[in-house]
Design an enzyme around this catalytic site. Structure first.
Site, PDB file in Angstrom:
ATOM      1  N   LYS A  53      42.078  39.663  40.952  1.00  0.00           N
ATOM      2  CA  LYS A  53      42.958  40.360  40.005  1.00  0.00           C
ATOM      3  C   LYS A  53      43.295  41.746  40.559  1.00  0.00           C
ATOM      4  O   LYS A  53      44.446  42.187  40.536  1.00  0.00           O
ATOM      5  CB  LYS A  53      42.274  40.493  38.637  1.00  0.00           C
ATOM      6  CG  LYS A  53      42.242  39.182  37.858  1.00  0.00           C
ATOM      7  CD  LYS A  53      41.277  39.204  36.685  1.00  0.00           C
ATOM      8  CE  LYS A  53      41.160  37.807  36.094  1.00  0.00           C
ATOM      9  NZ  LYS A  53      40.083  37.639  35.130  1.00  0.00           N
ATOM     10  N   GLN A  97      35.996  40.569  31.217  1.00  0.00           N
ATOM     11  CA  GLN A  97      35.717  39.297  31.892  1.00  0.00           C
ATOM     12  C   GLN A  97      34.700  38.490  31.073  1.00  0.00           C
ATOM     13  O   GLN A  97      33.603  38.964  30.783  1.00  0.00           O
ATOM     14  CB  GLN A  97      35.182  39.604  33.312  1.00  0.00           C
ATOM     15  CG  GLN A  97      35.053  38.408  34.207  1.00  0.00           C
ATOM     16  CD  GLN A  97      36.398  37.794  34.601  1.00  0.00           C
ATOM     17  OE1 GLN A  97      37.421  38.477  34.667  1.00  0.00           O
ATOM     18  NE2 GLN A  97      36.408  36.510  34.850  1.00  0.00           N
ATOM     19  N   ASP A 120      44.970  39.245  27.676  1.00  0.00           N
ATOM     20  CA  ASP A 120      44.434  37.879  27.677  1.00  0.00           C
ATOM     21  C   ASP A 120      45.012  37.075  26.517  1.00  0.00           C
ATOM     22  O   ASP A 120      44.911  35.846  26.493  1.00  0.00           O
ATOM     23  CB  ASP A 120      42.902  37.920  27.524  1.00  0.00           C
ATOM     24  CG  ASP A 120      42.185  37.589  28.817  1.00  0.00           C
ATOM     25  OD1 ASP A 120      42.814  36.983  29.699  1.00  0.00           O
ATOM     26  OD2 ASP A 120      40.997  37.936  28.931  1.00  0.00           O
TER      27      ASP A 120
END
Ligand code: NDP
Length: 294
Positions: A53, A97, A120
């Site tokens: 990322k 995460q 997200d």
């Protein structure tokens, strides 16, 4: 002939488009898309994702922070970091995460993220928007699937889409997207899960079959009908007689189904490639919206 839906090429196309749009955004508004990723602990698989990322952020000219703290860190510490980034105007996307260690309430962390920075798309506010068809961040893997279907001009309207798996990150959102009265969706949707007694009975009816289960090679040619479009989300590591000692396969037995389906996403090189590209897209979208307010 079976069409191979090339996630590698599509994700590169999306990243090239984003590079152009980002350059323009920076030139015209001075806003640099900013993404922060919080990782608890040092799980090697998570670190691979987090590093990739960060690498993609750098390629696109984003402002990127990777913040690593020990797995034993307290819930308060995580929440206070999220609050800090909620109030930081240089940050447009906050990604924690997952999975989080057991002593931390995952939902509490997700709901603390400012919905405008929820790249997200997991915040209940954004999940609600997705269900009622309003514009908002779409979870990255389902977003990637939508882009694949769109960019390969796969007809979805009036088709029967069968989704296997009902996780909050893949199965539920993609099922909710596919029945929306939208150009790229408008399907009739069936969802299967571990309590579905005989999934083959359902998967055989699919015009579009989306599988997100985590069981290697679960779907075989006897489970599909001729001409189905298969989107294989699964990423499974199985033992193999090669240098690494393992290989990555999907939830669909690719070689077995290949001749029978009309299109398929390979694993690797399919949906997985799209997920990070769509995270970058969500971050850009969030920065773009923020640029309108300055
Ligand atoms: P989860 O484990 O969260 O969910 C799996 C789902 O599959 C559950 O709904 C479960 O049912 C269902 N299920 C389990 N076994 C069966 C079965 N035998 N028949 C039918 N349904 C079954 O997984 P995720 O959704 O997070 O991930 C699924 C796969 O996709 C994994 O391989 C993961 O690595 C991969 N993945 C890939 C991504 C990408 O970028 N390509 C991103 C995210 C995930 P129940 O709800 O009843 O337990």
């Amino acid at each position: 002939m079976t069409l191979i839906i090339d996630g590698k090429k599509l994700s590169n196309d999306i990243k090239n488009e984003l590079l152009e749009k980002t350059t323009e955004l920076i030139e015209t508004t001075g806003v640099v898309p900013g993404l922060v990723v919080l990782q608890l602990g040092e799980d090697p698989a998570s670190s691979v994702y987090v590093n990739s990322k960060q690498k993609t952020c750098k390629e696109l000219g984003y402002h990127s922070i990777v913040h690593r703290i020990p797995a034993e860190s307290s819930e308060e510490e995580v929440l206070s970091l999220v609050e800090k980034w909620n109030n930081d105007s240089t940050i447009h996307g906050i990604l924690v995460q997952l999975p989080l260690p057991k002593h931390i309430d995952e939902q509490k962390v997700i709901t603390t993220i400012d919905p405008n920075k929820d790249v997200d798309g997991f915040h209940p506010h954004n999940v609600g928007k997705l269900v009622i068809g309003l514009k908002g961040p779409i979870p990255c893997t389902p977003y990637g699937i939508v882009e694949m279907l769109k960019r390969y001009n796969i007809e979805t309207s009036g088709k029967h889409t069968v989704v296997v798996g009902r996780s909050n990150i893949v199965g539920k959102p993609i099922a909710n997207i596919m029945y929306q009265k939208k150009e790229y969706a408008n399907s009739i949707v069936t969802i299967c899960h571990s309590a579905s007694k005989n999934i083959s009975e359902f998967t055989k009816q699919a015009d579009i079959l989306i599988v997100a289960v985590g069981v290697p090679n679960l779907i075989k040619k006897e489970d599909i009908k001729e001409g189905v479009v298969i989107i294989d989300v699964g990423i499974n590591r199985i033992d193999a007689d090669n240098e690494k000692g393992y290989k990555i396969v999907g939830d669909v037995d690719y070689d077995d189904v290949f001749e029978k389906c009309s299109a398929i996403t390979p694993v690797p090189g399919g949906v997985g490639r799209m997920t990070i590209a769509m995270l970058m897209q969500n971050t850009y979208n969030s920065a773009y919206e923020a640029s309108k307010t300055i």
